[in-house]
Design a protein around this motif. Structure first.
Motif, PDB file in Angstrom:
ATOM      1  N   PHE A   1       0.849  -1.195   0.000  1.00  0.00           N
ATOM      2  CA  PHE A   1       0.000   0.000   0.000  1.00  0.00           C
ATOM      3  C   PHE A   1       0.883   1.243   0.000  1.00  0.00           C
ATOM      4  O   PHE A   1       1.721   1.410   0.902  1.00  0.00           O
ATOM      5  CB  PHE A   1      -0.902  -0.003   1.242  1.00  0.00           C
ATOM      6  N   PRO A   2       0.739   2.127  -0.991  1.00  0.00           N
ATOM      7  CA  PRO A   2       1.581   3.323  -1.037  1.00  0.00           C
ATOM      8  C   PRO A   2       1.132   4.346   0.009  1.00  0.00           C
ATOM      9  O   PRO A   2       0.004   4.859  -0.061  1.00  0.00           O
ATOM     10  CB  PRO A   2       1.372   3.860  -2.455  1.00  0.00           C
ATOM     11  N   LEU A   3       2.000   4.610   0.957  1.00  0.00           N
ATOM     12  CA  LEU A   3       1.606   5.469   2.086  1.00  0.00           C
ATOM     13  C   LEU A   3       1.202   6.869   1.648  1.00  0.00           C
ATOM     14  O   LEU A   3       0.415   7.525   2.321  1.00  0.00           O
ATOM     15  CB  LEU A   3       2.752   5.538   3.102  1.00  0.00           C
ATOM     16  N   LYS A   4       1.742   7.333   0.513  1.00  0.00           N
ATOM     17  CA  LYS A   4       1.407   8.704   0.101  1.00  0.00           C
ATOM     18  C   LYS A   4      -0.098   8.898  -0.089  1.00  0.00           C
ATOM     19  O   LYS A   4      -0.594  10.002  -0.022  1.00  0.00           O
ATOM     20  CB  LYS A   4       2.139   9.084  -1.189  1.00  0.00           C
ATOM     21  N   VAL A   5      -0.800   7.804  -0.310  1.00  0.00           N
ATOM     22  CA  VAL A   5      -2.229   7.907  -0.615  1.00  0.00           C
ATOM     23  C   VAL A   5      -3.052   8.247   0.632  1.00  0.00           C
ATOM     24  O   VAL A   5      -4.068   8.941   0.564  1.00  0.00           O
ATOM     25  CB  VAL A   5      -2.724   6.597  -1.276  1.00  0.00           C
ATOM     26  N   ASN A   6      -2.603   7.755   1.762  1.00  0.00           N
ATOM     27  CA  ASN A   6      -3.232   8.130   3.036  1.00  0.00           C
ATOM     28  C   ASN A   6      -2.357   7.640   4.180  1.00  0.00           C
ATOM     29  O   ASN A   6      -2.278   6.446   4.432  1.00  0.00           O
ATOM     30  CB  ASN A   6      -4.643   7.541   3.150  1.00  0.00           C
ATOM     31  N   GLN A   7      -1.704   8.565   4.855  1.00  0.00           N
ATOM     32  CA  GLN A   7      -0.808   8.172   5.951  1.00  0.00           C
ATOM     33  C   GLN A   7      -1.491   8.280   7.309  1.00  0.00           C
ATOM     34  O   GLN A   7      -0.873   8.072   8.342  1.00  0.00           O
ATOM     35  CB  GLN A   7       0.447   9.051   6.001  1.00  0.00           C
ATOM     36  N   PHE A   8      -2.773   8.627   7.319  1.00  0.00           N
ATOM     37  CA  PHE A   8      -3.421   8.860   8.615  1.00  0.00           C
ATOM     38  C   PHE A   8      -3.484   7.561   9.433  1.00  0.00           C
ATOM     39  O   PHE A   8      -3.732   6.492   8.880  1.00  0.00           O
ATOM     40  CB  PHE A   8      -4.810   9.468   8.410  1.00  0.00           C
ATOM     41  N   PRO A   9      -3.228   7.656  10.747  1.00  0.00           N
ATOM     42  CA  PRO A   9      -3.042   6.448  11.555  1.00  0.00           C
ATOM     43  C   PRO A   9      -4.177   5.431  11.442  1.00  0.00           C
ATOM     44  O   PRO A   9      -3.927   4.238  11.330  1.00  0.00           O
ATOM     45  CB  PRO A   9      -2.939   6.970  12.984  1.00  0.00           C
ATOM     46  N   HIS A  10      -5.432   5.891  11.446  1.00  0.00           N
ATOM     47  CA  HIS A  10      -6.509   4.901  11.469  1.00  0.00           C
ATOM     48  C   HIS A  10      -6.757   4.281  10.100  1.00  0.00           C
ATOM     49  O   HIS A  10      -7.372   3.219  10.002  1.00  0.00           O
ATOM     50  CB  HIS A  10      -7.772   5.507  12.091  1.00  0.00           C
ATOM     51  N   THR A  11      -6.247   4.916   9.053  1.00  0.00           N
ATOM     52  CA  THR A  11      -6.306   4.281   7.729  1.00  0.00           C
ATOM     53  C   THR A  11      -5.199   3.239   7.647  1.00  0.00           C
ATOM     54  O   THR A  11      -5.429   2.095   7.245  1.00  0.00           O
ATOM     55  CB  THR A  11      -6.126   5.339   6.615  1.00  0.00           C
ATOM     56  N   VAL A  12      -3.990   3.643   8.049  1.00  0.00           N
ATOM     57  CA  VAL A  12      -2.859   2.715   7.968  1.00  0.00           C
ATOM     58  C   VAL A  12      -3.116   1.501   8.865  1.00  0.00           C
ATOM     59  O   VAL A  12      -2.862   0.351   8.482  1.00  0.00           O
ATOM     60  CB  VAL A  12      -1.541   3.437   8.351  1.00  0.00           C
ATOM     61  N   GLU A  13      -3.704   1.766  10.014  1.00  0.00           N
ATOM     62  CA  GLU A  13      -4.021   0.667  10.939  1.00  0.00           C
ATOM     63  C   GLU A  13      -4.995  -0.312  10.266  1.00  0.00           C
ATOM     64  O   GLU A  13      -4.821  -1.528  10.317  1.00  0.00           O
ATOM     65  CB  GLU A  13      -4.597   1.304  12.220  1.00  0.00           C
ATOM     66  N   ALA A  14      -6.012   0.240   9.573  1.00  0.00           N
ATOM     67  CA  ALA A  14      -6.982  -0.630   8.900  1.00  0.00           C
ATOM     68  C   ALA A  14      -6.300  -1.398   7.761  1.00  0.00           C
ATOM     69  O   ALA A  14      -6.529  -2.602   7.587  1.00  0.00           O
ATOM     70  CB  ALA A  14      -8.147   0.191   8.363  1.00  0.00           C
ATOM     71  N   VAL A  15      -5.435  -0.717   7.021  1.00  0.00           N
ATOM     72  CA  VAL A  15      -4.749  -1.370   5.894  1.00  0.00           C
ATOM     73  C   VAL A  15      -3.869  -2.513   6.404  1.00  0.00           C
ATOM     74  O   VAL A  15      -3.919  -3.632   5.879  1.00  0.00           O
ATOM     75  CB  VAL A  15      -3.896  -0.334   5.120  1.00  0.00           C
ATOM     76  N   THR A  16      -3.088  -2.246   7.448  1.00  0.00           N
ATOM     77  CA  THR A  16      -2.149  -3.287   7.887  1.00  0.00           C
ATOM     78  C   THR A  16      -2.878  -4.424   8.596  1.00  0.00           C
ATOM     79  O   THR A  16      -2.553  -5.594   8.403  1.00  0.00           O
ATOM     80  CB  THR A  16      -1.029  -2.712   8.784  1.00  0.00           C
ATOM     81  N   SER A  17      -3.904  -4.096   9.385  1.00  0.00           N
ATOM     82  CA  SER A  17      -4.572  -5.198  10.082  1.00  0.00           C
ATOM     83  C   SER A  17      -5.394  -6.036   9.101  1.00  0.00           C
ATOM     84  O   SER A  17      -5.377  -7.264   9.166  1.00  0.00           O
ATOM     85  CB  SER A  17      -5.412  -4.689  11.256  1.00  0.00           C
ATOM     86  N   GLN A  18      -6.086  -5.381   8.168  1.00  0.00           N
ATOM     87  CA  GLN A  18      -6.902  -6.165   7.227  1.00  0.00           C
ATOM     88  C   GLN A  18      -6.019  -6.890   6.212  1.00  0.00           C
ATOM     89  O   GLN A  18      -6.436  -7.885   5.617  1.00  0.00           O
ATOM     90  CB  GLN A  18      -7.882  -5.268   6.461  1.00  0.00           C
ATOM     91  N   GLY A  19      -4.791  -6.387   6.016  1.00  0.00           N
ATOM     92  CA  GLY A  19      -3.942  -6.985   4.984  1.00  0.00           C
ATOM     93  C   GLY A  19      -3.019  -8.072   5.526  1.00  0.00           C
ATOM     94  O   GLY A  19      -2.315  -8.729   4.759  1.00  0.00           O
TER      95      GLY A  19
END
Ligand code: PLP
Length: 609
Positions: free
Chosen positions: A83-101
């Motif tokens: 997931f390219p962080l530039k698209v959304n680095q906000f903590p609760h998005t990144v948290e959702a991306v990493t946990s769901q992924g």
């Protein structure tokens, strides 16, 4: 557009039921209900809702379509994604991306030092980190530290200078050497407004001559075995699949050539991002001409075909899709603060004991307007208005008469629009556009929809409620910034119609959808309006939970973030009030308390008066 194009852009994530937009998932909460429960806690500005189940859905579809294509085509390489962080680095998005992924071993892509640090702290060990963008020695060293810390890291070089630094760092330190990737400069360019990431004049990537040079450099430094990936990205939001196919042919052949030149550990082709999101809400204009199924099968089929023809091992496929993964997960909800033509409400009529004859006729037309006579009466009313304006210019009627005439004619037009809504004439449609309603939304377009401001990228917008009735007001949206660019004007090509609401009696909320990609970090604090309050909504079978509240920055916080000192600001405000005249000590203290509350809140409007 009664369903606001929901069938076009929403990917079945939302449905309309009982006149409200609902999440099409588990307990199916309505967005209005979620909004009202948040606002019950005295939250008045715009809010951003995150739905992690929509990130999960996108990750799952990406992997399952590629896995399916791999099976069908008997492809020998694997599918991998970051997931390219530039698209959304906000903590609760990144948290959702990493946990769901996690179960897919989904990794992260970084394009700067700060993003790399974030990737190193958030990527599960074993998942991939790819590092793109221009790099200095420090960033390259960070890449080595990432590898040393157990991350499966690939440093993608954007130029030969970076490769020379990698070689130097590899020889100078004892840290684990990361994988090396080469970003290739393709002839092929993408399509759409972000297409300039590809092509010979693109900002990034090595030409064929530089690639050959890179191989020589790596070989002579005895590091060729670290070259594991070639990478390209032809631009975000690819509207057409044809340029991707062209790019794949080019990249596939470069990969095959490099392997034949002795790069035996080169096993991966990274196709970057670009997978588009449907933002359009009108059937005549679509954002993309392909589905995920076509996208995945084209990539797998083409790479397989090229490698088979050259008898080269099938590469593992990497993607860096960002927009596709997170755009749908965030919805911006803005209260409407004001409808400007409500200045024409009938309750503002103020008749005299004796009114001019044309006004008397307008009163009758307004009273007797019906489905049968409405076009004729409308023409009479428009005609009378012309005459009344001439009478005003000549001094025969006064401002009160003119105001009454404007209100009456406005109401006659509105009634005619409603009466003929199922079968409007061309003339009525033109009047509708002329009579546009301006909806003042409690939000900043610069902060929350910067791609609309900068690129006129359309985002689907619709009211959260009233969806059982046909919206008839041609709408333009004004934000609360003091900037005339803070407007989404009415576009007759892609019209937006909203409801006529009496805001004195009820609230009206608009939802802006697919705002989860790029908008949040690109958003700017113009007029010092900051990122809105955000909430993550976890939906269960029976109910939903509101978690992860992040409050919008307070006025003092935003001032501090640009370098002001809280004590200086507060001190000055207090001092000026204390030395002021004409109010009692108690009034001063009460005012001070009020002031202190104001500065600790965010700057969005709480009411319009
Ligand atoms: C190298 C690279 N990878 C991935 C992406 C993400 O693209 P998208 O959001 O279109 O998937 C970008 C965006 O510009 C990029 O530059």
């Amino acid at each position: 557009m009664k369903n606001f194009g929901l069938d076009i852009w929403s990917n079945k994530n939302f449905i309309i039921e009982n006149g409200e937009v609902k999440l099409n998932y588990k307990s199916m909460p309505s967005l209005l209900n979620i909004t009202e429960s948040i606002r019950a806690n005295n939250i008045k500005g715009p809010i951003l809702l995150r739905f992690p189940h929509l990130i999960k859905k996108q990750i799952r579809s990406l992997y399952s379509y590629f896995d399916k294509a791999i099976k069908i085509n008997n492809y020998k390489g694997s599918f991998n994604a970051v997931f390219p962080l530039k698209v959304n680095q906000f903590p609760h998005t990144v948290e959702a991306v990493t946990s769901q992924g996690k179960k897919y071993n989904y990794g992260l892509e970084a394009g700067s030092k700060a993003e790399l640090i974030l990737a190193m702290s958030k990527t599960p060990i074993g998942a991939n980190i790819t590092v793109n963008g221009f790099k200095d020695r420090e960033m390259i060293t960070l890449g080595f530290i990432a590898a040393q810390s157990g991350h499966n890291t690939t440093l993608t070089i954007e130029g030969l200078g970076e490769l020379e630094t990698i070689i130097e760092v590899a020889h100078e330190c004892n840290l684990k050497i990361p994988n090396i990737g080469i970003r290739i400069r393709l002839h092929s360019t993408g399509s759409g407004i972000w297409a300039k990431s590809g092509g010979m004049d693109a900002k990034f990537g090595l030409t064929s001559t530089e690639i050959i040079e890179a191989i020589k450099l790596l070989r002579s430094a005895d590091l060729l075995q670290y070259l594991s990936m070639i990478h390209f990205h032809i631009g975000s939001q690819m509207s057409d699949i044809a340029p991707l196919k062209k790019a794949l042919r080019e990249a596939g052949n470069i990969y095959a050539e490099l392997r034949m030149m002795g790069a035996y550990e080169l096993n991966n082709i990274n196709i970057g991002g670009g997978l588009a999101v449907e933002y359009d809400q009108h059937s005549h204009s679509k954002s993309r001409n392909y589905s995920l199924e076509e996208f995945s099968s084209s990539v797998v089929f083409l790479l397989g075909e090229i490698m088979d023809a050259k008898d080269v091992k099938h590469p593992n496929i990497f993607t860096e899709s960002g927009r596709f993964i997170v755009a749908s997960h965030a919805v911006l909800i803005t209260p409407v603060l004001e409808l400007f033509t409500q200045d024409y409400q009938e309750k503002l009529l103020n008749f005299k004991d004796i009114n001019p004859p044309l006004i008397k006729e307008l009163i009758e037309l307004n009273k007797l307007l019906s489905n049968q006579n409405c076009i004729e009466y409308l023409h009479d009313a428009l005609d009378h208005m012309e005459s009344l304006l001439t009478l005003f210019d000549l001094g025969y009627i006064d401002l009160q008469d003119r105001s009454n005439a404007e209100i009456l004619v406005h109401n006659i037009i509105k009634k005619a629009l409603y009466l003929k809504s199922s079968n409007p004439t061309d003339e009525l449609e033109q009047l509708q556009i002329k009579l546009q309603e301006r909806y003042l939304i409690n939000a900043s377009i610069f902060q929350s929809l910067p791609d609309y401001w900068g690129l006129k990228q359309h985002f689907p917008v619709m009211p959260l409620h009233h969806l059982n009735s046909t919206p008839l007001r041609a709408a333009s949206l004004w934000d609360i910034t003091c900037d005339s660019d803070g407007e989404i004007g009415f576009n007759p090509e892609k019209p937006l119609y909203l409801h006529d609401i009496n805001l004195d009696e009820e609230d009206y909320f608009l939802g802006f959808f697919n705002v989860g990609a790029y908008q949040e970090t690109l958003g700017m604090d113009h007029n010092l309006f900051t990122h809105p309050n955000e909430y993550t909504i976890k939906i269960n079978d029976e109910a939903y939970e509101i978690i992860n509240e992040v409050e919008s920055k307070s006025i003092l916080n935003i001032l501090e973030s640009i370098g002001y000192k809280r004590e200086d600001i507060l001190g000055k405000l207090k001092h000026n009030l204390i030395i002021s005249d004409f109010i009692t000590e108690k009034e001063k203290n009460d005012t001070l308390a009020k002031l202190e509350t104001f500065v600790e809140q965010n700057g969005y409007l709480r009411t319009t008066n």
